[in-house]
Write an enzyme that holds these catalytic residues in place. Structure first.
Site, PDB file in Angstrom:
ATOM      1  N   LEU A  22     -28.790  27.396 -29.074  1.00 22.77           N
ATOM      2  CA  LEU A  22     -29.946  28.040 -28.988  1.00 22.77           C
ATOM      3  C   LEU A  22     -30.512  28.036 -27.453  1.00 22.77           C
ATOM      4  CD1 LEU A  22     -32.523  27.479 -31.691  1.00 22.77           C
ATOM      5  CD2 LEU A  22     -31.492  29.712 -31.209  1.00 22.77           C
ATOM      6  N   LYS A  72     -20.903  15.128 -23.857  1.00 23.36           N
ATOM      7  CA  LYS A  72     -22.022  14.058 -23.151  1.00 23.36           C
ATOM      8  C   LYS A  72     -21.293  12.820 -22.719  1.00 23.36           C
ATOM      9  CE  LYS A  72     -25.649  15.916 -26.073  1.00 23.36           C
ATOM     10  NZ  LYS A  72     -26.742  15.464 -27.016  1.00 23.36           N
ATOM     11  N   GLU A  84     -30.770   6.730 -14.232  1.00 19.49           N
ATOM     12  CA  GLU A  84     -30.916   5.471 -14.931  1.00 19.49           C
ATOM     13  C   GLU A  84     -31.094   5.743 -16.357  1.00 19.49           C
ATOM     14  OE1 GLU A  84     -33.900   1.632 -15.357  1.00 19.49           O
ATOM     15  OE2 GLU A  84     -33.951   2.789 -13.361  1.00 19.49           O
ATOM     16  N   ASN A  93     -26.674  15.011 -20.709  1.00 21.53           N
ATOM     17  CA  ASN A  93     -26.731  16.478 -21.380  1.00 21.53           C
ATOM     18  C   ASN A  93     -27.222  17.334 -20.366  1.00 21.53           C
ATOM     19  OD1 ASN A  93     -29.607  15.845 -20.996  1.00 21.53           O
ATOM     20  ND2 ASN A  93     -30.067  16.939 -22.984  1.00 21.53           N
ATOM     21  N   ASP A 109     -32.549  14.354 -23.507  1.00 19.31           N
ATOM     22  CA  ASP A 109     -32.671  14.074 -24.853  1.00 19.31           C
ATOM     23  C   ASP A 109     -33.758  12.961 -25.075  1.00 19.31           C
ATOM     24  OD1 ASP A 109     -31.131  16.051 -25.905  1.00 19.31           O
ATOM     25  OD2 ASP A 109     -29.338  14.759 -25.965  1.00 19.31           O
ATOM     26  N   GLY A 132     -28.165   6.975 -39.374  1.00 18.63           N
ATOM     27  CA  GLY A 132     -27.023   7.371 -38.608  1.00 18.63           C
ATOM     28  C   GLY A 132     -26.496   6.738 -37.445  1.00 18.63           C
ATOM     29  N   ALA A 133     -25.386   6.652 -36.786  1.00 15.71           N
ATOM     30  CA  ALA A 133     -25.241   5.759 -35.698  1.00 15.71           C
ATOM     31  C   ALA A 133     -24.489   6.634 -34.827  1.00 15.71           C
ATOM     32  CB  ALA A 133     -24.551   4.708 -36.509  1.00 15.71           C
ATOM     33  N   GLY A 134     -24.629   7.828 -34.480  1.00 18.22           N
ATOM     34  CA  GLY A 134     -23.497   8.326 -33.483  1.00 18.22           C
ATOM     35  C   GLY A 134     -24.368   8.617 -32.119  1.00 18.22           C
ATOM     36  N   ARG A 157     -22.652   3.426 -42.196  1.00 18.41           N
ATOM     37  CA  ARG A 157     -21.682   3.614 -43.192  1.00 18.41           C
ATOM     38  C   ARG A 157     -20.791   2.777 -42.864  1.00 18.41           C
ATOM     39  NH1 ARG A 157     -22.484   7.728 -46.517  1.00 18.41           N
ATOM     40  NH2 ARG A 157     -23.695   9.675 -45.894  1.00 18.41           N
ATOM     41  N   GLU A 160     -18.449  -1.135 -38.440  1.00 16.64           N
ATOM     42  CA  GLU A 160     -18.078  -0.848 -36.856  1.00 16.64           C
ATOM     43  C   GLU A 160     -19.221  -0.108 -36.439  1.00 16.64           C
ATOM     44  OE1 GLU A 160     -14.951   1.837 -34.304  1.00 16.64           O
ATOM     45  OE2 GLU A 160     -14.911   1.783 -36.578  1.00 16.64           O
TER      46      GLU A 160
END
Length: 279
Positions: A22, A72, A84, A93, A109, A132-134, A157, A160
């Protein structure tokens, strides 16, 4: 940052896949409102392998770029410097081109998340949960570093991913505890829940929304609402959506690339809402 005196200026969003983005809708709406008739904003399908060649082929008319996945982190070594904020999560981004051709990377972001929450009256929380962990989860942690005074629990999940989130917490100065995704329903009782997972991932949690939920920040905007966000709203909880994040981070990009501030937040949001409704 210096903006070069060239009449016709260009900007674009890069990523793969990119057809769904978008960003052109939002940036073009801003240009129209700001009277920047000679500015254009496009989208390009660019992956990690083709990124270097794309950047090297840009001319002096280019003002800046928006970047989405998977670029990114891949773009960082190709830049002359990063802010920074971007360095804190090793993710960019936004790229702005200076008059001398220097490429500077930023991450809008993080302040975009903070601004979207503040718009809904969320200035500070004493604890939070992340689903989540991305890469988006690390940006969420960086945003929480600015507004959360206590513990953040990340539901992940794998061992790691859990280790990665704890490492990000140490780096960002956030107290992070990790928990197994199987227990993610517990997250929904937190004062602030940030869902950073792909579409469909949190659908199974909708039935676990408590009777009096607090605030959900779901970073998705298409499809919208997610099952979780719909149930959250039905139970009277506050919901901040992915379009809120997209608009607030785009506002900062427009201001950096054009040198014009403030960018027209309401106009950009309405353009995004109209585009989503037409899909």
């Amino acid at each position: 940052m210096t903006v070069r005196a060239i009449d016709a200026r260009r900007a674009a969003v890069l990523g793969s896949p990119i057809a769904h983005s978008l960003s052109p809708v939002l940036h073009r709406a801003a240009y129209r409102e700001l009277g920047l008739a000679d500015w254009s904003y496009d989208r390009f399908e660019v992956d990690e392998e083709s990124l270097t060649g794309f950047l090297d082929g840009l001319g002096p008319e280019w003002a800046g770029l928006s970047l989405t996945m998977p670029l990114k982190r891949a773009v960082v070594p190709l830049l002359d410097g990063v802010t920074e904020t971007a360095a804190s999560v090793e993710a960019v981004n936004t790229v702005v081109f200076a008059e001398d051709g220097r490429r500077t990377g930023d991450n809008t972001d993080i302040p975009g998340m903070v601004a979207a929450l503040r718009e809904r009256g969320i200035e500070q929380v004493d604890s939070a949960a992340i689903l989540g962990a991305g890469a988006t989860a690390s940006s969420a942690l960086a945003a929480l570093a600015r507004i959360c005074t206590g513990e953040v629990v990340a539901y992940v999940r794998s061992a790691e991913r859990a280790a990665e989130m704890r490492q990000w917490g140490e780096r960002l100065g956030v107290e992070v505890r990790t928990a197994d995704w199987a227990d993610a329903a517990e997250a929904l009782r937190a004062p602030l829940v940030i869902a950073t997972t792909p579409a469909g991932t949190t659908d199974a949690l909708a039935g676990a929304v408590p009777e009096r939920p607090a605030t959900l920040f779901d970073v998705l905007y298409d499809p919208w609402p997610t099952d979780l966000a719909a149930r959250w709203s039905a139970y009277g909880g506050a919901v901040v959506g992915g379009l809120d994040l997209l608009v607030h981070q785009a506002v900062l990009q427009v201001e950096q690339m054009t040198g014009r501030a403030p960018a027209p937040l309401d106009v950009m949001r309405k353009a995004g809402e109209h585009a989503l409704a037409a899909r």
